[in-house]
Design an enzyme around this catalytic site. Structure first.
Site, PDB file in Angstrom:
ATOM      1  N   GLY A   1       0.810  -1.211   0.000  1.00 17.06           N
ATOM      2  CA  GLY A   1       0.000   0.000   0.000  1.00 17.06           C
ATOM      3  C   GLY A   1       0.842   1.259   0.000  1.00 17.06           C
TER       4      GLY A   1
ATOM      5  N   GLY B   1       0.104  -5.565   2.124  1.00 19.49           N
ATOM      6  CA  GLY B   1      -1.305  -5.630   1.765  1.00 19.49           C
ATOM      7  C   GLY B   1      -1.614  -6.691   0.729  1.00 19.49           C
TER       8      GLY B   1
ATOM      9  CD  GLU C   1       4.907  -5.435   6.862  1.00 20.03           C
ATOM     10  OE1 GLU C   1       3.986  -5.603   6.044  1.00 20.03           O
ATOM     11  OE2 GLU C   1       5.711  -6.342   7.157  1.00 20.03           O
TER      12      GLU C   1
ATOM     13  CG  ASP D   1      -0.649  -4.500   8.589  1.00 17.28           C
ATOM     14  OD1 ASP D   1       0.193  -4.825   7.737  1.00 17.28           O
ATOM     15  OD2 ASP D   1      -1.474  -3.579   8.410  1.00 17.28           O
TER      16      ASP D   1
END
Length: 385
Positions: free
Chosen positions: A97, A145, A168, A176
């Site tokens: 993203g 994502g 990340e 996530d």
């Protein structure tokens, strides 16, 4: 969120030239919203095409808001028997993203940071609970994502050009989109290693690791899709049979051992600790070139992100996916309010000095009280399913 930008921070991973190209893809202006994702009925299948190839099919809120309601409609439609999701352009399924936009929204549109994470995680859960067979063709770059759009589906098809990573921690965030659910469920401590180091898996290794359920030679991917679309009112078993047939016939790297196979004992031993400090000590004591290489990588990461991530995976190992996504939504909002994510974006995307100044800068300065604040309930603002 997808954070392929952080490749630059891990020097072992690729040329800076290619990384800079990827960065430009992610921070460029959006294409026409109407064309960012294609939603089509083909035969008995619903087909989702992520259609931003010039941006490596990076996922944004507009795309999420188109995909989710259509997926729910197809799930209820008696004439739709399967869902296929793929990326346009051949280079990426979905590279993640737009993290720069997220960081900038802190000053201009805080609601966007809430809406994007909330709606993305709701979509992740909908993919997991989808009553129709869901097939993700994860050809090319699949990170952040993009992993959330695929790994929770029933079938995930990798090719020799697949590239998987959850990098990340190098930009002040955490893995996530349900990373707290699927990563600790990989073999041994592999998921903990991937989460803390951002290590990239390529090709058949994506299948061997358990991220993908099948492997198909990329030159056959188009034929596979055609055969799936040609099925008449197919059952789950009919679909599985087609996928298995292509998987069995795939020859590329068939006899190649898993890239981490020789290191799995070290990974299982070193990454079994309950604290990041102990993991670091384990790597130091091991002293092998592999262990020291991972140590070097980990020391570049945000100390706060490292501690968040380890606790996220430990807690997620015994939670359901909805429970994990609720926890990750809390973490996402705390990271948006905190320092390191915005500093990571500055260092990688804005000033491009590749030298983030983490606060705190040392693991021992990240207290249990600090950590607990990230996991704290948001009350009525919590993510609910």
């Amino acid at each position: 969120m997808g954070l392929q930008e952080v490749w630059r921070l891990m020097s072992r991973f690729n040329s800076s030239r290619r990384t800079n190209v990827i960065l430009q893809h992610l921070v460029s202006k959006h294409t026409d919203a109407a064309a960012e994702v294609l939603l089509e009925r083909k035969g008995y299948a619903g087909v989702i095409t992520l259609n931003r190839p010039q941006f490596l099919n990076a996922l944004n809120l507009n795309m999420i808001r188109q995909i989710y309601p259509q997926l729910k409609k197809w799930e209820q439609d008696p004439e739709t028997f399967l869902v296929i999701i793929k990326g346009a352009g051949g280079k990426a399924f979905c590279a993640g993203g737009d993290i720069r936009a997220l960081s900038e929204a802190r000053k201009t549109d805080q609601k966007m940071t809430q809406d994007l994470f909330r709606e993305e995680y709701v979509l992740n859960n909908a993919i997991d609970s989808c009553q129709k067979p869901y097939i993700a063709l994860i050809h090319g770059i699949t990170m952040g994502g993009g992993v959330g759009l695929s790994v929770h589906g029933q079938f995930r098809v990798a090719t020799e050009k697949s590239v998987f990573a959850m990098p990340e921690t190098a930009i002040g965030l955490f893995p996530d989109v349900g990373g707290g659910y699927f990563l600790p469920r990989l073999q041994g401590k592999l998921g903990y290693f991937l989460a803390l180091t951002g290590f990239r898996l390529k090709g058949r290794d994506v299948y061997t690791a358990g991220i993908a359920t099948h492997f198909v030679d990329s030159e056959k991917l188009g034929f596979l899709e055609e055969d799936l679309l040609a099925l008449k009112s197919p059952s789950k078993e009919n679909i599985a049979d087609v996928l298995e047939t292509y998987h069995t016939k795939s020859k590329i790297d068939q006899d190649k051992s898993f890239i981490l196979e020789e290191h799995m004992d070290k990974i299982n031993s070193c990454f079994s600790a309950n604290t990041v400090e102990q993991i670091i000590e384990n790597l130091q004591q091991d002293g092998s070139s592999f262990a020291l290489e991972q140590l070097k990588v980990i020391k570049k990461m945000s100390p706060t992100s490292l501690k968040i991530t380890l606790r996220q995976l430990i807690e997620g190992s015994s939670k359901t996916l909805p429970e994990v996504l609720t926890m990750e939504y809390r973490l996402s909002q705390a990271c948006m309010r905190g320092h390191d994510f915005h500093e990571g974006v500055r260092a990688v995307l804005v000033d491009k000095d590749q030298s983030p100044k983490w606060k705190p800068a040392d693991l021992k300065e990240v207290t249990d009280e600090d950590l607990n604040s990230y996991f704290k309930s948001l009350g009525s603002n919590d993510l609910k399913f």
